[in-house]
Design a protein around this motif. Structure first.
Motif, PDB file in Angstrom:
ATOM      1  N   HIS A 274       5.850  41.726  42.375  1.00  0.00           N
ATOM      2  CA  HIS A 274       7.135  42.557  41.700  1.00  0.00           C
ATOM      3  C   HIS A 274       6.930  41.442  40.504  1.00  0.00           C
ATOM      4  O   HIS A 274       7.591  41.871  38.653  1.00  0.00           O
ATOM      5  CB  HIS A 274       8.229  42.082  41.568  1.00  0.00           C
ATOM      6  CG  HIS A 274       9.040  43.577  42.959  1.00  0.00           C
ATOM      7  ND1 HIS A 274      10.703  44.134  42.707  1.00  0.00           N
ATOM      8  CD2 HIS A 274       8.398  44.474  43.684  1.00  0.00           C
ATOM      9  CE1 HIS A 274      10.208  44.545  43.785  1.00  0.00           C
ATOM     10  NE2 HIS A 274       8.829  45.554  43.852  1.00  0.00           N
TER      11      HIS A 274
ATOM     12  N   ASP B 113       5.655  49.631  41.791  1.00  0.00           N
ATOM     13  CA  ASP B 113       7.742  49.137  42.937  1.00  0.00           C
ATOM     14  C   ASP B 113       8.546  49.346  41.907  1.00  0.00           C
ATOM     15  O   ASP B 113       9.046  49.043  41.066  1.00  0.00           O
ATOM     16  CB  ASP B 113       7.111  47.566  42.510  1.00  0.00           C
ATOM     17  CG  ASP B 113       6.457  46.717  43.489  1.00  0.00           C
ATOM     18  OD1 ASP B 113       6.421  47.358  45.127  1.00  0.00           O
ATOM     19  OD2 ASP B 113       5.507  47.080  43.152  1.00  0.00           O
TER      20      ASP B 113
ATOM     21  N   HIS C 215      10.767  52.016  43.639  1.00  0.00           N
ATOM     22  CA  HIS C 215      11.836  51.885  43.902  1.00  0.00           C
ATOM     23  C   HIS C 215      13.090  52.738  43.457  1.00  0.00           C
ATOM     24  O   HIS C 215      14.034  52.644  43.905  1.00  0.00           O
ATOM     25  CB  HIS C 215      12.799  49.861  43.708  1.00  0.00           C
ATOM     26  CG  HIS C 215      11.718  49.525  44.504  1.00  0.00           C
ATOM     27  ND1 HIS C 215      11.690  49.403  45.847  1.00  0.00           N
ATOM     28  CD2 HIS C 215      10.661  48.626  44.305  1.00  0.00           C
ATOM     29  CE1 HIS C 215      10.898  48.302  46.419  1.00  0.00           C
ATOM     30  NE2 HIS C 215      10.149  47.872  45.349  1.00  0.00           N
TER      31      HIS C 215
ATOM     32  N   HIS D  48       3.602  44.781  44.777  1.00  0.00           N
ATOM     33  CA  HIS D  48       4.351  44.282  46.400  1.00  0.00           C
ATOM     34  C   HIS D  48       5.603  42.685  45.360  1.00  0.00           C
ATOM     35  O   HIS D  48       6.370  42.832  45.783  1.00  0.00           O
ATOM     36  CB  HIS D  48       3.636  43.964  47.264  1.00  0.00           C
ATOM     37  CG  HIS D  48       4.062  43.202  48.204  1.00  0.00           C
ATOM     38  ND1 HIS D  48       5.161  44.069  49.307  1.00  0.00           N
ATOM     39  CD2 HIS D  48       3.585  42.093  48.822  1.00  0.00           C
ATOM     40  CE1 HIS D  48       5.183  43.351  50.125  1.00  0.00           C
ATOM     41  NE2 HIS D  48       4.827  41.941  49.988  1.00  0.00           N
TER      42      HIS D  48
ATOM     43  N   ASP E   4       5.713  51.821  46.807  1.00  0.00           N
ATOM     44  CA  ASP E   4       6.702  50.832  46.620  1.00  0.00           C
ATOM     45  C   ASP E   4       7.522  51.516  45.781  1.00  0.00           C
ATOM     46  O   ASP E   4       8.638  51.263  44.491  1.00  0.00           O
ATOM     47  CB  ASP E   4       7.243  49.996  46.379  1.00  0.00           C
ATOM     48  CG  ASP E   4       7.285  48.663  47.653  1.00  0.00           C
ATOM     49  OD1 ASP E   4       7.341  49.336  48.827  1.00  0.00           O
ATOM     50  OD2 ASP E   4       7.366  47.320  47.689  1.00  0.00           O
TER      51      ASP E   4
HETATM   52 FE   LIG Z   1       8.061  46.396  46.169  1.00  0.00          FE
END
Ligand SMILES: [Fe+2]
Length: 340
Positions: free
Chosen positions: A303, A63, A65, A301, A126
């Protein structure tokens, strides 16, 4: 010495020594028992494994991002703007509180990987906010520059352009093929396995919240090898003990479906189906809990750093999101027997 006499806890979130039970279903074995001892903090884990010859160190990153937009992305802006805006500014580091762009936090984690001389970087999705060419290229180059071996599996944002027509399955297939393949050199993006240092790392793309029959068969084939197995997923496995708000976003939650989908409008995607989970998904989650040689699940996912016991042998480790500088340094080591 009995097994009980050498149960011991270490670390701030210690989980002790677990010896998995051989589970037999009809003609099938769900994996030979492997003795494992887990201990962890929010950013580390030590997993002692019986029979392992030498330590193996993995940096788990999830994650991040990252968005690195350029003129190539202009035509996709209508599909990428919300996520790019959400993660376009500086984010506070979860430990130091220092602010930096997600891309800078990601590069700092790769520096950490080099400084710690890790054997492997495990990326569980992610990693980018959408499958933009420039973002994927940035990630791929940064990873290649480390010279460190890596395993990547997709998250729900990696292949998603919000509002683009098509089912999640179709969009994942299209954008994985179009943009993400370089992150999986020569591997099947839906499921693949790599053996490193006596451990079988099995990556399964559950970024649609579902596991297909093909992926379930693959999981069973790989775990039947009998090696200590580590599962890489984006979406964590649901457990009844998980009463946090994030439980509804976990894989295999029995209430997953149309009524519990609160994100489809904002993410402009297909709403979860009225029929709920596929049978292959519930079978997969059931099997994960009964695989004696599964020692860990690395996931993302949600976080937030979290650990959960999944079975007598396996612990699920969710890493703090890398967009806030989070990661988990996981050391697999030969099992040490207590002296008493
Ligand atoms: Fe995420």
């Amino acid at each position: 010495m009995t097994i009980r006499t050498f149960i011991k806890t270490t670390g701030s979130v210690a989980l002790g020594l677990f010896v998995a039970t051989l589970v037999v279903r009809g003609e099938e074995s769900a994996g030979k028992a492997i003795a494992v001892r887990h201990s962890s903090t929010d950013d580390t884990a030590t997993i002692q494994v019986a029979g392992l010859e030498k330590p193996l160190v993995v940096l788990h990153i999830t994650d991040s991002h990252v968005t690195v937009a350029d003129e190539l992305e202009a035509q996709y802006q209508q599909y990428s703007s919300r996520m790019d805006k959400s993660y376009g500014g500086e984010k506070e580091h979860w430990r130091t509180k220092k602010k930096a762009l997600p891309a800078a936090h990601f590069l700092n984690l790769l520096t950490l990987a080099k400084d710690r001389n890790v054997d492997l970087i495990a990326l569980t999705g992610d990693i980018v906010n959408n499958p933009s060419q420039s973002s994927v290229r940035f990630i791929g180059k940064a990873l290649n520059d480390t010279g460190i071996r890596r395993l990547y599996i997709s998250g729900n944002h990696d292949w998603h352009y919000e509002g683009m027509p098509g089912s999640d399955d179709a969009l994942r297939k299209t954008w994985t093929q179009e943009r993400l393949l370089s992150l999986y050199p020569g591997r099947n993006p839906l499921c693949y396995a790599v053996q490193i240092g006596g451990i079988n790392f099995v990556a399964i793309d559950n970024s649609t919240y579902q596991v297909t029959g093909e992926q379930l068969v693959f999981y069973e084939k790989e775990t039947a090898r009998g090696l200590p197995t580590v599962l890489l997923l984006h979406i964590p496995i649901y457990t009844p003990a998980n009463t946090s708000a994030s439980a509804s976003s976990c894989c295999g939650n029995p209430v997953w479906g149309w009524e519990t989908d609160h994100g489809f409008a904002i993410e402009r995607r297909e709403r979860w189906p009225k029929s709920g989970n596929l049978k292959s998904t519930t079978d997969f989650v059931d099997r994960v809990g009964k695989t004696g040689n599964l020692i860990a699940v690395l996931a993302g996912h949600t976080h937030k750093a979290r650990t959960e016991k999944l079975s007598d042998s396996a612990v699920q480790y969710i890493a703090q999101a890398a967009c806030n500088g989070g990661s988990r340094l996981v050391t697999f080591a030969p099992l040490m027997r207590d002296k008493n």
